[in-house]
Design a protein around this motif. Structure first.
Motif, short mmCIF file in Angstrom:
data_model
loop_
_atom_site.label_atom_id
_atom_site.label_comp_id
_atom_site.label_asym_id
_atom_site.label_seq_id
_atom_site.Cartn_x
_atom_site.Cartn_y
_atom_site.Cartn_z
N GLY A 49 0.79 -1.22 0.00
CA GLY A 49 0.00 0.00 0.00
C GLY A 49 0.83 1.27 0.00
N ASP A 50 2.04 1.17 0.45
CA ASP A 50 2.92 2.34 0.48
C ASP A 50 4.24 2.01 -0.20
N THR A 51 4.70 2.94 -1.01
CA THR A 51 5.97 2.79 -1.68
C THR A 51 6.80 4.05 -1.48
N TYR A 52 8.10 3.88 -1.53
CA TYR A 52 9.02 4.99 -1.30
C TYR A 52 10.13 4.93 -2.35
N TYR A 53 10.57 6.10 -2.81
CA TYR A 53 11.57 6.17 -3.86
C TYR A 53 12.58 7.27 -3.56
N ARG A 54 13.79 7.07 -4.07
CA ARG A 54 14.72 8.19 -4.03
C ARG A 54 14.27 9.18 -5.09
N ASP A 55 14.56 10.44 -4.88
CA ASP A 55 14.01 11.48 -5.74
C ASP A 55 14.38 11.28 -7.20
N ARG A 67 9.91 7.28 -12.79
CA ARG A 67 10.55 6.39 -13.77
C ARG A 67 10.57 4.94 -13.29
N PHE A 68 10.76 4.74 -12.02
CA PHE A 68 10.84 3.38 -11.45
C PHE A 68 9.56 3.07 -10.68
N THR A 69 9.19 1.79 -10.69
CA THR A 69 8.03 1.34 -9.91
C THR A 69 8.38 0.05 -9.19
N ILE A 70 8.21 0.05 -7.89
CA ILE A 70 8.40 -1.16 -7.10
C ILE A 70 7.04 -1.79 -6.86
N SER A 71 6.99 -3.10 -6.95
CA SER A 71 5.75 -3.81 -6.69
C SER A 71 6.09 -5.19 -6.10
N GLY A 85 14.38 -0.18 11.19
CA GLY A 85 14.89 1.18 11.19
C GLY A 85 14.40 1.91 9.96
N SER A 86 15.31 2.61 9.31
CA SER A 86 14.96 3.42 8.15
C SER A 86 15.02 2.62 6.86
N TYR A 87 13.99 2.76 6.04
CA TYR A 87 14.02 2.11 4.73
C TYR A 87 15.21 2.57 3.90
N ARG A 88 15.63 3.81 4.12
CA ARG A 88 16.64 4.42 3.27
C ARG A 88 18.07 4.10 3.67
N ARG A 89 18.24 3.39 4.76
CA ARG A 89 19.57 3.11 5.28
C ARG A 89 19.91 1.64 5.04
N ALA A 90 20.92 1.39 4.25
CA ALA A 90 21.26 0.03 3.88
C ALA A 90 21.57 -0.83 5.10
N GLY A 91 22.21 -0.26 6.08
CA GLY A 91 22.60 -1.02 7.26
C GLY A 91 21.45 -1.50 8.10
#
Length: 123
Positions: free
Chosen positions: A56-62, A67-71, A102-108
């Motif tokens: 239901g929720d997706t997040y992308y780098r700016d 251009r990209f779609t995650i599913s 933790g954060s979706y945006r942090r690889a660790g």
């Protein structure tokens, strides 16, 4: 034991499209968030996209928004990354990830990783 097996990727001209897939096994896939990261030579692994459990929720780098779609297809234990209008700066080794604390945006903060698949965009 968790296993993430990636497929897709390859060489494409700028403006082209590719689709990456990541099939998971060994965990209850449908209860865990999934993500995609990429890493260019000499650079750190960077966040590309993430999707919540239900999708239901997706997040992308700016730089990839629009251009990209995650599913995800929970019945198939698979997450996808559709990449359109590819640019040379999208070139890199792409990794899928499973289960974040933790954060979706942090690889660790992600627990499990796929083996990586190369995406090369020629200009």
């Amino acid at each position: 034991q968790v296993q993430l097996v990636q497929s897709g990727g390859g060489l494409v001209q700028a403006g082209g499209s590719l689709r990456l897939s990541c099939a998971a096994s060994g965990r209850t896939f449908s209860t865990l968030p999934m993500g995609w990261f990429r890493q260019a030579p000499g650079k750190e692994r960077e966040f590309v996209a993430a999707i919540t459990v239900t999708g239901g929720d997706t997040y992308y780098r700016d730089s990839v928004k629009g251009r990209f779609t995650i599913s995800r297809a929970n019945a198939a234990n698979t997450v996808y990354l559709q990449m359109n209008n590819l640019k040379s700066e999208d070139t890199g080794l792409y990794f899928c990830a499973l289960d974040v604390d933790g954060s979706y945006r942090r690889a660790g903060d992600w627990e499990y990783w796929g083996q990586g698949t190369q995406v090369t965009v020629s200009s």
